[in-house]
Design an enzyme around this catalytic site. Structure first.
Site, PDB file in Angstrom:
ATOM      1  N   HIS A 273      53.075  73.855  51.209  1.00  0.00           N
ATOM      2  CA  HIS A 273      52.517  72.607  50.664  1.00  0.00           C
ATOM      3  C   HIS A 273      53.395  71.421  51.063  1.00  0.00           C
ATOM      4  O   HIS A 273      52.890  70.328  51.335  1.00  0.00           O
ATOM      5  CB  HIS A 273      52.425  72.668  49.136  1.00  0.00           C
ATOM      6  CG  HIS A 273      51.493  73.711  48.627  1.00  0.00           C
ATOM      7  ND1 HIS A 273      51.928  74.904  48.101  1.00  0.00           N
ATOM      8  CD2 HIS A 273      50.131  73.746  48.573  1.00  0.00           C
ATOM      9  CE1 HIS A 273      50.885  75.630  47.722  1.00  0.00           C
ATOM     10  NE2 HIS A 273      49.783  74.948  47.998  1.00  0.00           N
TER      11      HIS A 273
ATOM     12  N   GLU B 100      46.140  75.663  57.340  1.00  0.00           N
ATOM     13  CA  GLU B 100      45.375  76.548  58.219  1.00  0.00           C
ATOM     14  C   GLU B 100      45.407  78.001  57.736  1.00  0.00           C
ATOM     15  O   GLU B 100      44.672  78.829  58.245  1.00  0.00           O
ATOM     16  CB  GLU B 100      45.904  76.436  59.663  1.00  0.00           C
ATOM     17  CG  GLU B 100      45.546  75.090  60.275  1.00  0.00           C
ATOM     18  CD  GLU B 100      46.122  74.864  61.663  1.00  0.00           C
ATOM     19  OE1 GLU B 100      46.918  75.717  62.139  1.00  0.00           O
ATOM     20  OE2 GLU B 100      45.797  73.825  62.260  1.00  0.00           O
TER      21      GLU B 100
END
Ligand code: PAF
Length: 285
Positions: free
Chosen positions: A35, A152
């Protein structure tokens, strides 16, 4: 608040440099270095960065899974502040769904029923519904470039968000950010903290088989998906859900007859923890 920050950024940039930009980083908290990579990527490309933290009940089929999801708000806010995020938006369930369960939702269609969608019915409808709300809430009130950042690792989620933005003409650019891995290859996930030491060791088979598929693709060899599946199944603590090769946009299987972009995707339960991972396979000439 975002409007004021954008207005200040516009003054700093001056008219010649074009409108300021806003980057949105949607998260569910339980943040880790993956993150942080989303937040840093947004920070590097935008004048103003907003991150949201919201554990979205709509995308959990299982109440126990929703309860178990890590809630680490103070640590998360500290991590985001360290990445230079300007605003953290952490709404309550009542803030996000003031009318209770939403009657009108975004449907993920066929792509929402395969792979992750097959194992987690309704998950992608709930995810797209909240992402569309977050994108609408973040939509700049003043003229600005608007981008949103997704990892992703959740490749099917990213493909569906891109498709929603295309299909519904949402005025936002979706940016994918590469997977972050631990030194031993395990893809970072908020759920990794629930793995015991033996489970964590066993989980490494996932990145190992993906790496082997990528190497075979690079050498132009047959992928031998059956062999790769058998290798995962041989790990006692790992219960394979799927291992396949798909088109990264439509998530239709590509398997051995690959001529264009392809993604190897895997999901497995390791002990009680469900993990997913993927790797891009080099194009076969
Ligand atoms: O990837 C996630 O953390 C969530 O699915 C998202 C995109 C924040 C929507 O709740």
């Amino acid at each position: 608040m975002t409007t004021r920050l954008l207005e200040q950024a516009a003054v700093r940039r001056g008219a010649a440099e074009g409108p300021p930009s806003l980057g949105l980083v949607p998260t569910m908290g339980g943040l880790h270095a993956g993150h942080a990579s989303l937040a840093w990527t947004a920070r590097a490309a935008n004048d103003v960065v907003v991150a949201s933290i919201f554990v979205n009940p709509l995308q959990f089929g299982d109440a126990a899974d929703l309860d178990r999801y890590p809630r680490t708000l103070d640590d998360d806010v500290r991590l985001l502040g360290g990445c230079g995020v300007d605003v953290v938006f952490a709404p309550s369930v009542e803030d996000m769904y003031p009318g209770g369960e939403p009657l009108v939702r975004v449907g993920a269609g066929r792509m929402g029923t395969v792979f992750e969608g097959a194992s987690r019915p309704g998950h992608f409808d709930g995810m797209l519904t909240v992402v569309s709300k977050l994108l609408n809430l973040g939509l700049p009130a003043t003229t600005a470039d608007y981008r949103a950042y997704f990892g992703e690792k959740d490749a099917q989620q990213l493909a569906l968000v891109r498709r929603m933005v295309l299909d519904l003409n949402m005025p936002v650019r979706i940016e994918g950010v590469p997977i972050v891995r631990d030194a031993d290859g395990l893809a970072l996930s908020s759920r990794n903290r629930f793995l015991g030491p033996e489970e964590r060791r066993a989980a490494l088979v996932l990145s190992r088989v993906l790496g082997a598929l990528r190497d075979r693709a690079a050498r132009g060899e047959p992928l031998d998906l059956a062999g790769a599946r058998a290798q995962v199944a041989a790990e006692d603590l790992v219960d394979l859900d799927y291992l396949d090769v798909v088109d990264p946009v439509s998530f239709t299987p590509r398997r051995e007859d690959r001529t264009g972009e392809a993604l190897a995707v895997v999901a497995a339960r390791v002990g009680a923890v469900r993990l997913i991972d993927n790797i891009v396979l080099p194009v076969v000439a």
